[in-house]
Motif scaffolding. Structure first.
Motif, short mmCIF file in Angstrom:
data_model
loop_
_atom_site.label_atom_id
_atom_site.label_comp_id
_atom_site.label_asym_id
_atom_site.label_seq_id
_atom_site.Cartn_x
_atom_site.Cartn_y
_atom_site.Cartn_z
N LYS A 74 3.49 2.40 -0.16
CA LYS A 74 2.73 1.98 -1.30
C LYS A 74 1.68 3.30 -1.80
O LYS A 74 1.55 3.25 -2.92
N ALA A 75 1.41 4.40 -1.00
CA ALA A 75 1.12 5.51 -1.60
C ALA A 75 1.81 6.11 -2.50
O ALA A 75 1.64 6.53 -3.65
N ASP A 76 3.32 6.13 -2.26
CA ASP A 76 4.33 6.63 -3.22
C ASP A 76 4.38 5.75 -4.48
O ASP A 76 4.32 6.46 -5.36
N TYR A 77 4.24 4.47 -4.24
CA TYR A 77 4.39 3.51 -5.34
C TYR A 77 3.38 4.09 -6.63
O TYR A 77 3.52 3.93 -7.72
N TYR A 78 2.06 4.35 -6.18
CA TYR A 78 0.99 4.74 -6.97
C TYR A 78 0.86 6.31 -7.32
O TYR A 78 -0.19 6.41 -8.00
N TYR A 126 6.51 -12.83 9.96
CA TYR A 126 6.10 -11.24 9.68
C TYR A 126 6.62 -11.06 8.49
O TYR A 126 6.17 -10.16 7.50
N PHE A 127 8.39 -11.02 8.58
CA PHE A 127 8.99 -10.48 7.23
C PHE A 127 8.54 -11.16 5.91
O PHE A 127 8.32 -10.67 5.07
N ASP A 128 8.36 -12.44 6.12
CA ASP A 128 7.85 -13.05 4.76
C ASP A 128 6.36 -12.38 4.28
O ASP A 128 6.36 -12.28 3.19
N MET A 129 5.62 -11.92 5.26
CA MET A 129 4.37 -11.75 5.03
C MET A 129 4.62 -10.17 4.26
O MET A 129 3.71 -10.14 3.23
N LEU A 130 5.44 -9.40 4.73
CA LEU A 130 5.72 -8.06 3.86
C LEU A 130 6.10 -8.39 2.71
O LEU A 130 5.82 -7.47 1.77
N VAL A 131 7.02 -9.38 2.54
CA VAL A 131 7.60 -9.54 1.07
C VAL A 131 6.42 -9.87 0.23
O VAL A 131 6.27 -9.52 -0.96
N GLU A 132 5.57 -10.75 0.66
CA GLU A 132 4.52 -11.32 -0.21
C GLU A 132 3.67 -10.26 -0.47
O GLU A 132 3.16 -10.22 -1.56
N ASN A 133 3.33 -9.24 0.46
CA ASN A 133 2.56 -8.17 0.28
C ASN A 133 3.05 -7.36 -0.79
O ASN A 133 2.29 -6.78 -1.71
N LYS A 134 4.43 -7.13 -0.83
CA LYS A 134 4.93 -6.46 -1.76
C LYS A 134 5.14 -6.78 -3.07
O LYS A 134 4.92 -6.26 -4.02
N ILE A 135 5.20 -8.04 -3.00
CA ILE A 135 4.91 -9.02 -4.45
C ILE A 135 3.75 -8.55 -5.14
O ILE A 135 3.58 -8.38 -6.50
N ARG A 136 2.73 -8.88 -4.18
CA ARG A 136 1.35 -8.58 -4.60
C ARG A 136 1.05 -7.16 -5.22
O ARG A 136 0.41 -6.93 -6.27
N GLU A 137 1.55 -6.19 -4.63
CA GLU A 137 1.35 -4.84 -5.03
C GLU A 137 2.29 -4.38 -6.23
O GLU A 137 1.68 -3.73 -7.06
N SER A 138 3.50 -5.13 -6.48
CA SER A 138 3.95 -5.09 -7.60
C SER A 138 3.62 -5.69 -8.78
O SER A 138 3.77 -4.99 -9.92
N VAL A 139 2.89 -6.71 -8.76
CA VAL A 139 2.27 -7.31 -9.54
C VAL A 139 1.11 -6.43 -10.14
O VAL A 139 0.87 -6.03 -11.28
N LEU A 140 0.28 -5.82 -9.15
CA LEU A 140 -0.69 -4.80 -9.73
C LEU A 140 -0.21 -3.63 -10.29
O LEU A 140 -0.59 -3.14 -11.17
N PHE A 141 1.01 -3.13 -9.54
CA PHE A 141 1.77 -1.82 -10.27
C PHE A 141 1.88 -2.32 -11.79
O PHE A 141 1.81 -1.20 -12.74
N PHE A 142 2.54 -3.08 -11.84
CA PHE A 142 2.92 -3.71 -13.71
C PHE A 142 1.74 -3.63 -14.15
O PHE A 142 1.48 -3.37 -15.61
N LYS A 143 0.65 -4.44 -13.91
CA LYS A 143 -0.20 -4.72 -14.72
C LYS A 143 -1.33 -3.43 -14.90
O LYS A 143 -1.74 -3.20 -16.01
N ASN A 144 -1.42 -2.62 -13.94
CA ASN A 144 -2.11 -1.02 -14.28
C ASN A 144 -1.25 -0.50 -15.22
O ASN A 144 -1.68 0.45 -15.67
N ALA A 145 0.21 -0.69 -15.09
CA ALA A 145 1.11 0.01 -16.28
C ALA A 145 1.04 -0.52 -17.57
O ALA A 145 1.64 0.07 -18.31
N LYS A 153 6.20 -15.08 -11.38
CA LYS A 153 7.21 -15.98 -10.56
C LYS A 153 8.60 -15.07 -10.59
O LYS A 153 9.25 -15.10 -9.48
N LEU A 154 9.02 -14.60 -11.74
CA LEU A 154 10.34 -13.62 -11.82
C LEU A 154 10.27 -12.66 -10.94
O LEU A 154 11.29 -12.39 -10.14
N LEU A 155 9.24 -11.72 -11.01
CA LEU A 155 8.95 -10.72 -10.19
C LEU A 155 9.05 -10.87 -8.71
O LEU A 155 9.65 -10.33 -7.76
#
Length: 208
Positions: A74-78, A126-145, A153-155
């Motif tokens: 996550k830190a590397d992402y941003y 647990y794994f599904d939770m990781l995926v959902e967290n990653k999706i939320r972070e990715s949405v923020l990543f793209f919106k911040n960009a 939904k596609l993301l």
């Protein structure tokens, strides 16, 4: 109060790992684990309140490393300063894939337990939770960009497919060399797809 016999701890842990690995959480029993380890069920229950607590204890070091690894991802992402968001995304995905590969093979038996033997336990999702967290972070990543109109939904579908490929590596590639080979191919596939998607988005915006 009687002193706890710590010499039994390793026997119980080894037996539990074998039982859960062979039968999964649902099929395993404390009685069978006790038989494998040469102790009584009571000896296990003085250490673990339930089968679920015993199962979770086997995965605790792995889960701690997952949290640390994904925190670093996550830190590397941003942290990148790339003006080119595609280049930034590709760099982060390469880092992520290597970090996950190392994580899997530092804890391969535990990865199998979590991904393929945890149904019925408190860690089943647990794994599904990781995926959902990653999706939320990715949405923020793209919106911040500046991609405010990102199709969430596609993301979510794309990231779910990407993470499912990580899951499949655990079952299809039990050795690191095989896994590295397939991870490289998967990254080529995923990165190429993202590049094509960015090109389509760019062309669509230019034609508006």
């Amino acid at each position: 109060m009687a002193l706890r016999d710590h010499s039994l701890d390793d026997k119980i842990i080894t037996a539990a790992m074998e039982e859960f690995s062979e039968k999964g959480y649902m099929g395993a029993s404390l009685r069978k684990i006790a038989e494998r380890s040469g102790v009584t069920v009571g000896a296990i229950q003085t250490r673990y309140k339930s089968k679920d607590e015993l199962f979770s204890s086997l995965l605790k070091p792995f889960l701690e490393n997952i949290e640390k690894t994904f925190g670093n991802i996550k830190a590397d992402y941003y942290s990148e300063t790339e003006d080119n968001i595609l280049a930034q995304l590709q760099s982060s995905m390469r880092y992520e894939s290597q970090a996950i590969l190392h994580l899997i093979f530092d804890h391969y038996s535990e990865a199998v337990l979590l991904l393929y033997r945890s149904a019925g336990s408190s860690l089943e999702n647990y794994f599904d939770m990781l995926v959902e967290n990653k999706i939320r972070e990715s949405v923020l990543f793209f919106k911040n960009a500046g991609y405010d109109d990102i199709d969430e939904k596609l993301l979510g579908l794309l990231i779910s497919l990407q993470f499912d490929s990580y899951r499949r590596i655990v079952s299809e590639c039990p050795d690191r060399q095989c896994a590295e080979k397939y991870m490289q191919s998967l990254m080529t596939y995923h990165l190429g797809g993202w590049e094509k998607l960015f090109d389509m988005t760019k062309n669509s915006q230019e034609n508006m």
